[in-house]
Each structure stands twice: as C-alpha cells, then as structure tokens.
Design an enzyme around this catalytic site. Structure first.
Site, mmCIF file in Angstrom:
data_model
loop_
_atom_site.group_PDB
_atom_site.id
_atom_site.type_symbol
_atom_site.label_atom_id
_atom_site.label_comp_id
_atom_site.label_asym_id
_atom_site.label_seq_id
_atom_site.Cartn_x
_atom_site.Cartn_y
_atom_site.Cartn_z
ATOM 1 N N LYS A 44 0.806 -1.383 0.086
ATOM 2 C CA LYS A 44 -0.006 -0.085 0.103
ATOM 3 C C LYS A 44 1.038 1.126 0.030
ATOM 4 O O LYS A 44 1.850 1.131 0.421
ATOM 5 C CB LYS A 44 -1.075 0.011 1.395
ATOM 6 C CG LYS A 44 -1.560 1.135 1.346
ATOM 7 C CD LYS A 44 -3.262 0.974 1.863
ATOM 8 C CE LYS A 44 -3.977 2.307 1.744
ATOM 9 N NZ LYS A 44 -4.208 2.776 0.482
ATOM 10 N N SER A 45 0.375 2.258 -0.652
ATOM 11 C CA SER A 45 1.156 3.520 -0.643
ATOM 12 C C SER A 45 1.610 4.064 0.634
ATOM 13 O O SER A 45 0.790 4.345 1.516
ATOM 14 C CB SER A 45 0.598 4.529 -1.252
ATOM 15 O OG SER A 45 0.431 4.020 -2.714
ATOM 16 N N CYS A 129 -1.645 12.130 -5.215
ATOM 17 C CA CYS A 129 -1.742 12.664 -3.959
ATOM 18 C C CYS A 129 -1.854 14.281 -4.200
ATOM 19 O O CYS A 129 -1.371 14.808 -5.185
ATOM 20 C CB CYS A 129 -0.470 12.239 -3.429
ATOM 21 S SG CYS A 129 -0.258 13.235 -1.673
ATOM 22 N N GLY A 266 -5.599 -5.620 -8.841
ATOM 23 C CA GLY A 266 -5.934 -4.970 -7.685
ATOM 24 C C GLY A 266 -7.467 -5.408 -7.334
ATOM 25 O O GLY A 266 -7.433 -6.758 -6.469
HETATM 26 C C1 LIG Z 1 -9.462 -0.310 -2.068
HETATM 27 C C2 LIG Z 1 -8.337 0.128 -3.103
HETATM 28 C C3 LIG Z 1 -7.119 0.651 -2.294
HETATM 29 C C4 LIG Z 1 -6.202 1.219 -3.101
HETATM 30 N N1 LIG Z 1 -5.142 1.735 -2.630
HETATM 31 C C5 LIG Z 1 -3.932 2.184 -3.477
HETATM 32 C C6 LIG Z 1 -2.821 2.701 -2.893
HETATM 33 O O1 LIG Z 1 -2.709 2.870 -1.759
HETATM 34 N N2 LIG Z 1 -1.728 3.312 -3.703
HETATM 35 C C7 LIG Z 1 -1.999 3.138 -5.164
HETATM 36 O O2 LIG Z 1 -1.059 3.499 -6.003
HETATM 37 N N3 LIG Z 1 -3.189 2.595 -5.564
HETATM 38 C C8 LIG Z 1 -4.055 2.285 -4.894
HETATM 39 N N4 LIG Z 1 -5.202 1.650 -5.561
HETATM 40 C C9 LIG Z 1 -5.310 1.559 -6.952
HETATM 41 C C10 LIG Z 1 -5.149 0.049 -7.323
HETATM 42 O O3 LIG Z 1 -3.595 -0.174 -7.107
HETATM 43 C C11 LIG Z 1 -5.089 0.062 -9.010
HETATM 44 O O4 LIG Z 1 -4.367 1.095 -9.694
HETATM 45 C C12 LIG Z 1 -6.620 0.377 -9.287
HETATM 46 O O5 LIG Z 1 -7.591 -0.226 -8.421
HETATM 47 C C13 LIG Z 1 -6.905 -0.376 -10.828
HETATM 48 O O6 LIG Z 1 -6.708 -1.917 -10.734
HETATM 49 P P1 LIG Z 1 -7.837 -2.896 -10.601
HETATM 50 O O7 LIG Z 1 -8.811 -2.362 -11.348
HETATM 51 O O8 LIG Z 1 -7.261 -4.254 -10.807
HETATM 52 O O9 LIG Z 1 -8.392 -2.924 -9.045
HETATM 53 C C14 LIG Z 1 -6.481 1.309 -4.814
HETATM 54 C C15 LIG Z 1 -7.394 0.509 -5.192
HETATM 55 C C16 LIG Z 1 -8.250 -0.049 -4.284
HETATM 56 C C17 LIG Z 1 -9.535 -0.619 -4.953
#
Ligand SMILES: Cc1cc2nc3c(=O)[nH]c(=O)nc-3n(C[C@H](O)[C@H](O)[C@H](O)COP(=O)(O)O)c2cc1C
Length: 306
Positions: A44-45, A129, A266
């Site tokens: 997580k970031s 951010c 994700g």
């Molecule tokens: C619950 C949740 C939390 C996320 N937290 C972060 C994060 O902390 N940092 C980040 O760069 N992307 C975060 N993302 C974005 C995912 O890494 C990803 O870029 C995005 O969900 C698209 O991919 P997916 O369709 O496979 O989920 C988050 C996504 C979700 C659903």
C-alpha cells in the site's frame, strides 16, 4: 513455456503483480499473495506520517459492473512503523516493490531516504496525491512537478523507480514524457478514475467522503487504451505495466498486446481467493501462448501494434 519477465533490471517469475493498496499494509497478507503464485507484490502507498482514513463507508461494490468505488485515500501507518512489515516481507523472500507518496518533493524524499536501505526490488511512486505546493491538484497532473520529483529521487538511489500514472489528466503522454526525462525505470498505468455513487432514496452520496475512485472491470478499456497510447508514443523505450480491471487470463493478454511487459491486479484479488484466480489466469495465458505458437510470455508484448 517461459513466464519469466524482466522489467528493466527487475526479474520476476511471472508478469502478474499485486497492485498497491487492495490488501492493506500487513506483511502476512502481502506474503500470502506472493505465495499464491504472483510474480511480486506492491505495498500500500506509504507516506511520511501516519494518516487516518476517510469516514466509512469507504469502499462500495458495483456488482453489476464487477467494479469498486473507494475513498480509502492514502490512509497508512507512515514509513517509520511500516519499515517493520517490509523487513518481514524481505526476510520471507517476497519480491517487494514499495509504493510511496508525499505531498511535495521534500516528503517523497523523506520516505525514500527512510526505506531505500531495505532489500526491496524498487519503488513505485504514487503521484495521485494532492500537491500542497500547487493548490491541491494531484501531483501527477503537473509535468514539471513529476519531472522534478523523479529526477531528485533518482539522484538518491540506484533502486528502480516506477511511476504510477493517474488517468485523471488531459494528456497522459505529456506526464509520461516528464517522468521518462526525469529518469524513471518503468511506467505504470492506471490508478483509479474519479467517480462517485449516489443513493437515490436518501439522495446522498454513498461514500462517507462523497467522492471516490473507480477500479475493476469498468476501467479495463481505459487502462488498455492508455497502455496502447504510451507504447505507441514511447516506442517500447521504457517498460510499461498495465493495471485496471484484470480478472482473467484474457485481460492480461489484452494488456500485453497493447504494449505492457507486466500487469498489476488489484480489485480482483481483493474479492477472490488469490490462489484460484492466479491459477486460472496462468492456465489461460498458457493456453493462449500454445494456440498462437509463442514460447514465452514476453513475445506477446506490443503484438497489437504490428
Ligand atoms: C481499496 C483500494 C485501495 C487502493 N490503494 C492504493 C494505494 O494505496 N496506492 C495506489 O497507488 N493505488 C491504490 N489503489 C489503486 C490500485 O492499485 C489500482 O491502480 C486500481 O485499483 C486499478 O486496478 P484494479 O482495477 O485491478 O483494481 C487502490 C485501489 C483500491 C480498490
């Protein structure tokens, strides 16, 4: 049939990587995702200081379109407490990329300096951010800021730096070029797309924070389009990592054909047992490689441009 994948200097056993954020911050869940068969995991970031989350509900499932909308934002324990979890991950030989963020160059530098001695594969820079020095718009929407941050961080470490692009911009190529000029080692596209949901009975936004970001199946065509455009524009000069809406082996193949070298998964991993999903995805990719006479997964990259 070879699944091994090189992303610049990083070598991983297959091109499937856990996307940042969906499994939170504890090392055991990240380790389990790797043991389930992924090539690597992204944390997580992590930012400079602990940050509490937005009010609940902060995740809402849009089941009919197999998607999620979340407003978790950048809730995290801060890099000083998170170091401990990364040390465990590294000790358990989980190939780990650490996602970091900050509100400006100084904050990004602080987090990178505080973690760069760890035995990790590299950093992913999350530029979604708020930019406190430029009025609160996202860092990743301003090419000059992107260039300056990447260049500064690059001068501080030999570890690979991946830049994760936000889709919420009018010209992603301009931002990508700035990141490449700054010296990044790979580009990752895409983060979530600005979105919201309203309950028509209460007439109120459903998420506690009102606005959120969309992920899952609904955004896959957007991610594929961005990877296709980036590949066409950057001519394969820099590795691309596709993310957004991957649930099946076919989705992975589509991103690779568009120009990705690897993909991140994700939302799908947040809702299913990763072991089964990764097994099914891998089986499908193998079947595709066989049917199309490829001997390695790397041969698919950019196939849609030929
Ligand atoms: C619950 C949740 C939390 C996320 N937290 C972060 C994060 O902390 N940092 C980040 O760069 N992307 C975060 N993302 C974005 C995912 O890494 C990803 O870029 C995005 O969900 C698209 O991919 P997916 O369709 O496979 O989920 C988050 C996504 C979700 C659903």
């Amino acid at each position: 049939m070879s699944f091994e994948t090189s992303i610049g200097s990083i070598e991983i056993r297959n091109p499937l990587i856990l996307a940042s954020g969906v499994l939170g911050t504890t090392y055991s869940t990240l380790q389990r995702a790797y043991e389930a068969g992924l090539g690597a995991v992204i944390t997580k970031s992590i930012g400079p200081r602990p940050r509490s989350g937005n009010p609940n509900p902060s995740v809402f499932a849009l089941q009919e379109i197999r998607s999620l909308i979340n407003s978790i934002g950048l809730a995290n324990p801060g890099y000083q407490s998170f170091r401990h979890d990364i040390e465990y991950l590294v000790k358990s030989e989980t190939p780990t990329i650490v996602s970091i963020f900050g509100e400006n160059q100084t904050e990004f530098s602080e987090v990178l300096d505080g973690l760069k001695d760890l035995n990790i594969l590299g950093f992913e820079l999350n530029f979604s951010c708020p930019n406190t020095e430029k009025g609160g718009s996202q860092i990743g929407t301003d090419s000059e800021t992107v260039f300056n941050i990447v260049k500064t961080l690059k001068s501080k470490t030999d570890l690979p730096l991946w830049v994760k692009l936000t889709p919420n911009v009018s010209d992603i190529i301009e931002i990508a070029n700035a990141a490449v000029r700054g010296g990044c080692d790979a580009l990752v596209a895409i983060n979530t797309i600005k979105a919201m949901v309203i309950d028509i009975q209460t007439k109120q936004p459903i998420l506690g924070f009102k606005r959120g970001g969309l992920s899952g199946s609904a955004i896959k065509p957007v991610g594929v389009r961005y990877i296709y455009d980036l590949y066409e524009s950057l001519g394969g000069r820099i590795p691309l990592i596709g993310v957004g809406g991957i649930y099946k082996g076919e989705d992975v193949v589509e991103y690779l054909l568009a120009g990705a070298t690897a993909v991140e998964i994700g939302s799908a991993i947040g809702v299913a047992y990763p072991e089964n999903m990764i097994r099914f995805i891998t089986m499908k990719i193998k079947k595709y490689l066989k049917e199309h006479n490829y001997s390695s997964v790397g041969e698919i990259t950019g196939g849609a441009h030929k």
